[in-house]
Design a protein around this motif. Structure first.
Motif, PDB file in Angstrom:
ATOM      1  N   ARG A   1      16.170 -20.200  -1.807  1.00  0.00           N
ATOM      2  CA  ARG A   1      16.237 -21.429  -1.183  1.00  0.00           C
ATOM      3  C   ARG A   1      16.761 -22.238  -2.175  1.00  0.00           C
ATOM      4  O   ARG A   1      16.061 -22.506  -3.433  1.00  0.00           O
TER       5      ARG A   1
ATOM      6  N   HIS B   1      12.228 -16.966   4.447  1.00  0.00           N
ATOM      7  CA  HIS B   1      10.961 -17.373   5.052  1.00  0.00           C
ATOM      8  C   HIS B   1      10.722 -16.866   6.477  1.00  0.00           C
ATOM      9  O   HIS B   1      11.562 -16.312   6.522  1.00  0.00           O
ATOM     10  N   ALA B   2       9.409 -16.989   7.128  1.00  0.00           N
ATOM     11  CA  ALA B   2       9.341 -16.105   8.347  1.00  0.00           C
ATOM     12  C   ALA B   2       7.909 -15.830   9.293  1.00  0.00           C
ATOM     13  O   ALA B   2       7.393 -16.928   8.437  1.00  0.00           O
TER      14      ALA B   2
ATOM     15  N   TYR C   1      17.954 -18.003   3.725  1.00  0.00           N
ATOM     16  CA  TYR C   1      18.254 -20.055   3.276  1.00  0.00           C
ATOM     17  C   TYR C   1      18.746 -19.844   2.979  1.00  0.00           C
ATOM     18  O   TYR C   1      19.339 -21.487   3.368  1.00  0.00           O
TER      19      TYR C   1
ATOM     20  N   PRO D   1      22.116 -15.773  14.211  1.00  0.00           N
ATOM     21  CA  PRO D   1      22.845 -16.264  13.408  1.00  0.00           C
ATOM     22  C   PRO D   1      22.994 -18.038  13.283  1.00  0.00           C
ATOM     23  O   PRO D   1      22.094 -17.946  12.038  1.00  0.00           O
ATOM     24  N   ASN D   2      22.686 -18.651  14.278  1.00  0.00           N
ATOM     25  CA  ASN D   2      22.445 -19.703  14.390  1.00  0.00           C
ATOM     26  C   ASN D   2      21.361 -20.192  13.422  1.00  0.00           C
ATOM     27  O   ASN D   2      21.011 -21.391  13.609  1.00  0.00           O
ATOM     28  N   VAL D   3      19.955 -19.948  13.260  1.00  0.00           N
ATOM     29  CA  VAL D   3      19.419 -19.973  12.577  1.00  0.00           C
ATOM     30  C   VAL D   3      19.431 -18.946  11.125  1.00  0.00           C
ATOM     31  O   VAL D   3      17.819 -18.871  10.482  1.00  0.00           O
TER      32      VAL D   3
ATOM     33  N   GLY E   1       7.556 -23.897  -2.938  1.00  0.00           N
ATOM     34  CA  GLY E   1       7.602 -23.459  -2.009  1.00  0.00           C
ATOM     35  C   GLY E   1       7.203 -21.481  -2.212  1.00  0.00           C
ATOM     36  O   GLY E   1       6.666 -21.072  -3.010  1.00  0.00           O
TER      37      GLY E   1
ATOM     38  N   LEU F   1      13.732 -15.452   8.521  1.00  0.00           N
ATOM     39  CA  LEU F   1      14.892 -16.597   8.035  1.00  0.00           C
ATOM     40  C   LEU F   1      15.626 -16.951   6.684  1.00  0.00           C
ATOM     41  O   LEU F   1      15.110 -16.843   6.179  1.00  0.00           O
TER      42      LEU F   1
ATOM     43  N   PRO G   1      13.334 -27.858  -3.297  1.00  0.00           N
ATOM     44  CA  PRO G   1      13.132 -28.958  -2.199  1.00  0.00           C
ATOM     45  C   PRO G   1      13.027 -30.025  -3.107  1.00  0.00           C
ATOM     46  O   PRO G   1      12.457 -30.006  -4.216  1.00  0.00           O
TER      47      PRO G   1
END
Lengths: 148, 479
Positions: A115, A13-14, A30, A65-67, A124, A28, A118
């Motif tokens: 992803r 996603h962005a 998934y 990289p954390n997200v 999504g 980002l 959900p």
């Protein structure tokens, strides 16, 4: 067998926004597998080429990289920025969605990049886009061309 | 700090800050609802975008009493009952714009009329560099354009506003002096959050990791609903966006914090919404520079601890730089933009011709416009030249039949948008008069001329610069 092509939206996603006459696009992944693929393949050059018609003077890529994120800064891409640009999207709000349509060929391990499903029935964006691409691909090229 | 009764014992020391406004023009009910239902210690309201100050500067030129975000006063009036119910609720806002004192005086009147004369109003000023611009230059502060290195002298005569982005410290000072409503001019957006949290948790101004945590928190909520489901790529999963909850951060003394929203509101706070906003309008995420700290956004971990709660931990920061960013706005000609709807076979081709006819007529009238742009909205011109690759998905979305999937050229309906910019106002005015005639003297199927001639407006261009912090003295004043 030919590698199948999927839109970037399937694995990431962005969001995009402006800084004066520059824009940033955060992409980002998934999943960690998707992030590793993006790290390797979604280079600043790829993004610069994709947006070539908007004439970015340069594109710089940063990693978060954390997200599972890559942050692209596209310099001088907004034809003047918020107050001077004559474009409808003078603030680069839609650049992220445009980039999510980039067709990618991540290869065999694609499933691990999707992803996680959900909860609930709503689809999504990545699923909606994938469905659309599937419909598009099923329509033979000749047929599309003739009717168009 | 207030300790509302429904806090769990583990979290009694956290501070709850909610942001009810992301920009001037944001939802007017959001701050009221957030204050009513958010169990807040602080309500922040951010009214200033990059170029808002230039508009406010012109307003103040015309009327010395004006030059601030008037929306804030309406909000304050409506907040009065909430403030009466919640005596410890404090407000921090940059609504002061170009005239914090004028804004604060009016705010105090409103509070008095509402029987809230015990609330102390404070202003933070010192950001406005316009009165001493030439002095600064003569003292050797070049205020050169950060991006092009051009000296300010090249546009000096056209400058309408110049403001330094102040930091959190003067806000903290105002609170220490007993203010419950702090009205600032230009401060860094995240500092509206860092000020209260540093004050309440008694953080040192060189405690870089905690200041970084506060900055991340402030950055996440500064755009209001953008972190609670707004703009989210998977927005279909955000229930009831019409009633979207505005964001709250719950900050521990350690700097660990949670992002959430009031109960019974729409929208969503999860890993994805927070991650998207974390990188929103960011350059190098490892060095997000504010007047308070160089925050490392890559150091934080996001954890969805429960529904609509994301915990953010591990923030690291480095010392702030020794300069303030300065936002300068200068006059840069005039602009206008008009739209018409084009329908029927070959709509795309007709729209292009229509746009060219408009511009040609302006040319024949003797004006050679410096900058022009013809767009066909619906045909992919939102991201010009990139969108064709997107034709298939985008037309499928609209439920179009298969045969139209790739028919970019044969659209039956597009919006023609023509925009110009020129240093000569009469040229732009002449352009604005060429839309109506096209309806009767152009290709068939052109409609939608119902809103009158496009407005001609002045362009204010943006000039980012830096100034040595030692040249600026933030000023805190209680009313």
């Amino acid at each position: 067998m030919e590698e199948s092509r999927i839109p970037l939206a399937t694995i990431a996603h962005a969001r995009s926004g402006d800084k004066g006459n520059h824009a940033n696009i955060a992409v980002l992944a998934y999943t960690p597998a998707g992030f590793r693929w993006l790290q390797k393949n979604l280079t600043a050059e790829v993004v610069q080429r994709y947006f070539a018609s908007l004439n970015p003077s340069r594109v710089v890529r940063y990693e978060a990289p954390n997200v599972l994120g890559l942050n692209f800064v596209l310099y001088e891409v907004l034809a003047g920025g918020a107050s001077r640009s004559l474009r409808i999207d003078s603030q680069g709000k839609t650049l992220a969605l445009a980039l999510l349509h980039l067709e990618i060929k991540p290869g065999v391990a694609t499933e691990a990049m999707y992803r996680p499903r959900p909860k609930g029935k709503n689809k999504g964006m990545s699923e909606v886009v994938t469905e659309m691409m599937n419909v598009f691909r099923k329509t033979p090229y000749q047929k599309r061309k003739k009717k168009a | 700090m207030s300790t509302p009764t429904h806090h769990s014992p583990l979290t009694t020391h956290h501070l709850r800050i909610g942001n009810g406004c992301g920009f001037w023009g944001d939802n007017l009910d959001a701050p009221i609802l957030l204050a009513q239902h958010g169990r807040l210690d602080y309500l922040t309201l951010d009214y200033l975008a990059e170029l808002t100050m230039s508009i406010l500067a012109l307003q103040r030129q015309r009327d010395p009493q004006a030059g601030y975000a008037t929306d804030f006063l309406d909000v304050l009036e409506r907040l009065a009952p909430v403030l009466r119910d919640q005596p410890s609720l404090k407000i921090v806002t940059n609504a002061g714009g170009m005239n914090p004192t004028g804004c604060a005086t009016k705010a105090q009147d409103i509070l008095r009329k509402a029987g809230l004369e015990d609330r102390v109003v404070a202003t933070v000023t010192g950001d406005d560099l316009m009165p001493r611009l030439d002095q600064l230059i003569s003292e050797g502060h070049s205020l050169a354009n950060m991006e092009t290195s051009e000296p300010l002298s090249s546009i000096r005569s056209r400058v309408v506003s110049a403001n330094a982005y102040l930091g959190a410290r003067p806000i903290g000072d105002a609170l220490k002096l007993g203010a419950s409503i702090v009205i600032t001019g230009r401060v860094a957006d995240a500092s509206l959050t860092v000020g209260p949290v540093a004050h309440e948790h008694d953080w040192a101004w060189d405690d870089w990791d905690r200041l970084s945590a506060g900055t991340v928190a402030g950055h996440l909520i500064e755009c209001g609903a953008q972190v609670t489901g707004g703009l989210w790529c998977n927005w279909q999963e955000a229930p009831d966006l019409a009633n979207v909850g505005y964001p709250i951060v719950e900050i521990e003394p350690s700097g660990l914090f949670r992002v959430t929203k009031p109960p019974n509101t729409g929208g969503r706070v999860n890993q994805e919404t927070v991650a998207e906003q974390l990188l929103y309008e960011v350059g190098d995420p490892a060095a997000y520079l504010t007047p308070d700290v160089s925050a490392d956004f890559t150091s934080v971990s996001l954890n969805e601890t429960e529904a609509d709660v994301v915990q953010v931990s591990g923030a690291r920061g480095k010392p702030a730089t020794d300069s303030y960013k300065v936002s300068i706005a200068y006059r840069d000609g005039f602009t206008a933009s008009g739209m018409l709807v084009v329908f029927g076979a070959d709509a795309n081709t007709k729209a292009l011709s229509g746009g060219e006819i408009i511009l040609d007529r302006v040319r024949r009238a003797g004006w050679h416009l410096e900058h022009t742009n013809i767009e066909r909205l619906g045909a992919g011109d939102c991201v010009p030249g990139v969108a064709p690759a997107m034709d298939a998905p985008s037309y499928m979305v609209s439920g179009a039949k298969e045969h139209r999937v790739s028919s970019r050229v044969h659209l039956h309906e597009v919006v023609l948008r023509v925009s110009v910019r020129d240093s000569q106002k009469p040229a732009v005015e002449r352009f604005a008069k060429e839309f109506a005639p096209l309806v009767t003297s152009g290709p068939p199927g052109i409609t939608g001329y119902t809103t009158g001639r496009p407005a001609v407006r002045e362009v204010f261009a943006y000039w980012p610069a830096l100034v040595d912090k030692r040249a600026i003295s933030p000023n805190v004043k209680l009313l």
